[in-house]
Design an enzyme around this catalytic site. Structure first.
Site, mmCIF file in Angstrom:
data_model
loop_
_atom_site.group_PDB
_atom_site.id
_atom_site.type_symbol
_atom_site.label_atom_id
_atom_site.label_comp_id
_atom_site.label_asym_id
_atom_site.label_seq_id
_atom_site.Cartn_x
_atom_site.Cartn_y
_atom_site.Cartn_z
ATOM 1 N N TYR A 20 0.857 -1.185 0.000
ATOM 2 C CA TYR A 20 0.000 0.000 0.000
ATOM 3 C C TYR A 20 0.890 1.230 0.000
ATOM 4 C CZ TYR A 20 -3.535 -3.078 2.060
ATOM 5 O OH TYR A 20 -4.386 -4.094 2.320
ATOM 6 N N ASP A 22 2.207 4.554 0.994
ATOM 7 C CA ASP A 22 2.363 5.911 0.491
ATOM 8 C C ASP A 22 1.532 6.226 -0.743
ATOM 9 O OD1 ASP A 22 4.154 5.846 2.542
ATOM 10 O OD2 ASP A 22 5.908 5.703 1.271
ATOM 11 N N TYR A 203 -2.024 -3.435 10.746
ATOM 12 C CA TYR A 203 -0.954 -4.300 10.258
ATOM 13 C C TYR A 203 -1.116 -5.681 10.881
ATOM 14 C CZ TYR A 203 0.821 0.060 8.417
ATOM 15 O OH TYR A 203 0.927 1.239 7.728
ATOM 16 N N GLN A 264 -10.739 4.393 -2.617
ATOM 17 C CA GLN A 264 -10.349 5.335 -1.564
ATOM 18 C C GLN A 264 -11.505 6.243 -1.117
ATOM 19 O OE1 GLN A 264 -7.425 8.516 -2.299
ATOM 20 N NE2 GLN A 264 -6.116 7.494 -0.824
ATOM 21 N N ARG A 280 -4.562 2.814 10.378
ATOM 22 C CA ARG A 280 -3.128 2.527 10.438
ATOM 23 C C ARG A 280 -2.356 3.532 9.579
ATOM 24 N NH1 ARG A 280 -2.429 -2.787 6.504
ATOM 25 N NH2 ARG A 280 -1.568 -1.608 4.771
ATOM 26 N N GLU A 282 -0.558 6.283 7.661
ATOM 27 C CA GLU A 282 -0.699 7.742 7.689
ATOM 28 C C GLU A 282 -2.037 8.205 7.114
ATOM 29 O OE1 GLU A 282 2.761 10.082 6.765
ATOM 30 O OE2 GLU A 282 1.542 11.600 5.775
ATOM 31 N N SER A 284 -5.002 6.706 6.304
ATOM 32 C CA SER A 284 -6.246 6.314 6.980
ATOM 33 C C SER A 284 -6.302 6.937 8.383
ATOM 34 C CB SER A 284 -6.385 4.795 7.044
ATOM 35 O OG SER A 284 -5.272 4.206 7.674
HETATM 36 O O1 TRH Z 1 -0.480 2.178 3.200
HETATM 37 P P1 TRH Z 1 -0.376 2.244 4.624
HETATM 38 O O2 TRH Z 1 -0.065 1.024 5.370
HETATM 39 O O3 TRH Z 1 0.583 3.422 4.765
HETATM 40 C C1 TRH Z 1 1.785 3.447 5.231
HETATM 41 C C2 TRH Z 1 2.044 4.845 5.737
HETATM 42 O O4 TRH Z 1 2.000 5.827 4.773
HETATM 43 C C3 TRH Z 1 3.334 4.729 6.415
HETATM 44 O O5 TRH Z 1 3.727 5.958 6.936
HETATM 45 C C4 TRH Z 1 4.306 4.205 5.356
HETATM 46 O O6 TRH Z 1 5.511 4.513 5.404
HETATM 47 C C5 TRH Z 1 3.883 2.787 5.019
HETATM 48 O O7 TRH Z 1 2.705 2.953 4.337
HETATM 49 C C6 TRH Z 1 4.841 2.006 4.173
HETATM 50 O O8 TRH Z 1 -1.675 2.895 5.341
HETATM 51 P P2 TRH Z 1 -2.374 4.276 4.939
HETATM 52 O O9 TRH Z 1 -1.365 5.373 4.862
HETATM 53 O O10 TRH Z 1 -3.498 4.455 5.822
HETATM 54 O O11 TRH Z 1 -2.859 4.035 3.449
HETATM 55 C C7 TRH Z 1 -3.838 3.113 3.143
HETATM 56 C C8 TRH Z 1 -4.709 3.683 2.051
HETATM 57 O O12 TRH Z 1 -5.663 2.700 1.674
HETATM 58 C C9 TRH Z 1 -5.488 4.900 2.474
HETATM 59 O O13 TRH Z 1 -5.461 5.866 1.437
HETATM 60 C C10 TRH Z 1 -6.895 4.412 2.641
HETATM 61 C C11 TRH Z 1 -6.925 3.331 1.614
HETATM 62 N N1 TRH Z 1 -7.962 2.304 1.779
HETATM 63 C C12 TRH Z 1 -8.884 2.162 0.774
HETATM 64 O O14 TRH Z 1 -8.862 2.910 -0.214
HETATM 65 N N2 TRH Z 1 -9.818 1.197 0.895
HETATM 66 C C13 TRH Z 1 -9.889 0.375 1.977
HETATM 67 O O15 TRH Z 1 -10.793 -0.488 2.033
HETATM 68 C C14 TRH Z 1 -8.936 0.550 3.006
HETATM 69 C C15 TRH Z 1 -8.984 -0.339 4.228
HETATM 70 C C16 TRH Z 1 -7.977 1.524 2.886
#
Ligand code: TRH
Length: 391
Positions: A20, A22, A203, A264, A280, A282, A284
């Site tokens: 996912y 970033d 996670y 999203q 989790r 950033e 979300s």
């Molecule tokens: O992707 P992530 O695990 O993000 C992380 C952070 O950015 C972290 O700092 C970083 O370094 C790491 O990645 C490697 O979690 P995050 O940031 O919440 O992003 C998930 C995206 O997924 C967010 O834009 C919401 C989206 N999402 C959906 O679009 N549909 C869904 O059903 C879900 C559960 C999430």
């Protein structure tokens, strides 16, 4: 400073980590720059398959495509050859991902040189205030990169927040039928929707089984909505079946229901529809704050438990006066023991109404400094002005 300035073109470079990482932030930033500020935005992404999870319009086989007005280019390797004419006015790299060497060379060859920003990760730690907007000279080329730190106060760069978000959120949350209809799309019955609704995004190492055991044996009927792919082992164990979209099971007071992984924009609706959100990373995490509902944050793990420092820094701001929330989030993240999960949850549960009552105040406080994109473009203007007026 407000100067007349046009920055018609901008590129964002995003490397996806752990499937996912970033892309959620980059995609949101790209759309806002394009839709609200009319910039021609090119988003370079190394992993289009992961991108497609949050944006189903993505064609993973396309080298270049336009999605919702944003040009998306597959960043295949570091070997590309570029011309100064390929370089936009502004280049943003995410979290220090290294731009292709020839792209950097072309940036140096462009007149005027592009504004180059390194967009850093969000943290509530104090040190970012001293690093936000700092320059860093390229070791060989005549280029300067500046650090841009999102953050929670006016000495940092703000948080991503698109125009009209809060009006849409309020309208949805105040419209019971809209919430029911949204949940019904995933097979949620009116009876299930009447109880406590929780979304779960975390996670792999979150103590989900202990949480499920707590809810299962508790008095409050609880519906836990889990997008497909989240904590699959622990969710599958509860279900006694593969945790695929559509699967659900009720045990004791708890129903767990697996949703498809949502685009999203629809993920916001899920956050808005639930009473408590487990989030989790950033993006979300920020969206849960805009949802103005209680949330539990699972922070992305870092070496030497650096993430625990970040977590504590955030809790010192956000959960001041809410010790049960602090204790639960520290335990959820393994930053302190949570030997009795039930007791920790029950303590938090008792304070959820207070936390909910303060959630909108927090949202307003953080937003008082303005949104990230507006501040980022002001900074770009300042840099351009300085560049144009340097001898
Ligand atoms: O992707 P992530 O695990 O993000 C992380 C952070 O950015 C972290 O700092 C970083 O370094 C790491 O990645 C490697 O979690 P995050 O940031 O919440 O992003 C998930 C995206 O997924 C967010 O834009 C919401 C989206 N999402 C959906 O679009 N549909 C869904 O059903 C879900 C559960 C999430």
């Amino acid at each position: 400073m407000s100067l007349s300035f046009s920055a018609p073109s901008l590129a964002i470079f995003c490397k996806v980590i752990d499937n996912y990482g970033d892309i959620g932030i980059c995609w949101r930033l790209a759309r806002q720059l394009c839709h609200e500020h009319a910039l021609a935005v090119t988003l370079w992404v190394d992993d289009l398959v992961s991108f497609r999870r949050i944006c189903p319009e993505v064609d993973p086989a396309a080298v270049q495509q336009v999605i919702q007005g944003v040009t998306v280019r597959h960043w295949q390797d570091q070997d590309g050859q570029f011309d100064a004419r390929d370089i936009p006015d502004v280049v943003i790299e995410f979290f220090g991902c290294e731009l292709p060497p020839d792209y950097q060379r072309a940036m140096a060859a462009r007149t005027p040189r592009p504004v180059w920003l390194n967009y850093e990760g969000l943290t509530a730690e104090d040190w970012v205030e001293g690093c936000h907007r700092l320059p860093s000279m390229h070791p060989r080329l005549p280029l300067t990169k500046h650090f841009y730190f999102p953050g929670f106060n006016a000495r940092t760069g703000g948080l991503l927040h698109e125009a009209g978000l809060d009006a849409r959120r309020r309208a949805f949350q105040q419209d019971g039928a809209a919430v029911t209809d949204f949940l019904a799309r995933f097979g949620v019955s009116a009876a299930e929707a009447a109880g406590r609704k929780v979304s779960l995004f975390c996670y792999l190492d979150a103590p989900v089984t202990a949480l499920f055991d707590t809810w299962r044996g508790g008095a409050t009927p609880t519906l836990c909505l889990v997008p497909e792919g989240v904590a699959p082992g622990q969710v599958g164990a509860f279900l006694g079946a593969a945790p695929v979209a559509g699967a659900s099971a009720t045990r004791g007071s708890l129903t767990v229901r697996v949703l498809p992984f949502l685009p999203q924009a629809e993920y916001d609706l899920l956050l808005w529809a639930c009473d408590v959100n487990f989030v989790r990373g950033e993006d979300s995490w920020v969206r849960a704050q805009w949802a103005a509902r209680p949330f539990v944050w699972h922070i992305y793990p870092q070496d030497e438990n650096l993430h625990h420092k970040k977590l504590r820094a955030f809790l010192a701001l956000y959960a001041r006066g809410a010790p049960a929330l602090t204790a639960y989030m520290l335990g959820w993240n393994g930053a302190q023991p949570m030997d009795d999960h039930r007791a920790a949850w029950n303590a938090l549960d008792a304070t959820l109404p207070d936390i909910a009552a303060q959630a909108d105040g927090w949202r307003q406080t953080v937003l008082a400094q303005g949104d990230l994109v507006t501040q980022l473009l002001d900074f770009v203007r300042d840099l351009r002005f300085a560049q144009e007026n340097s001898v």
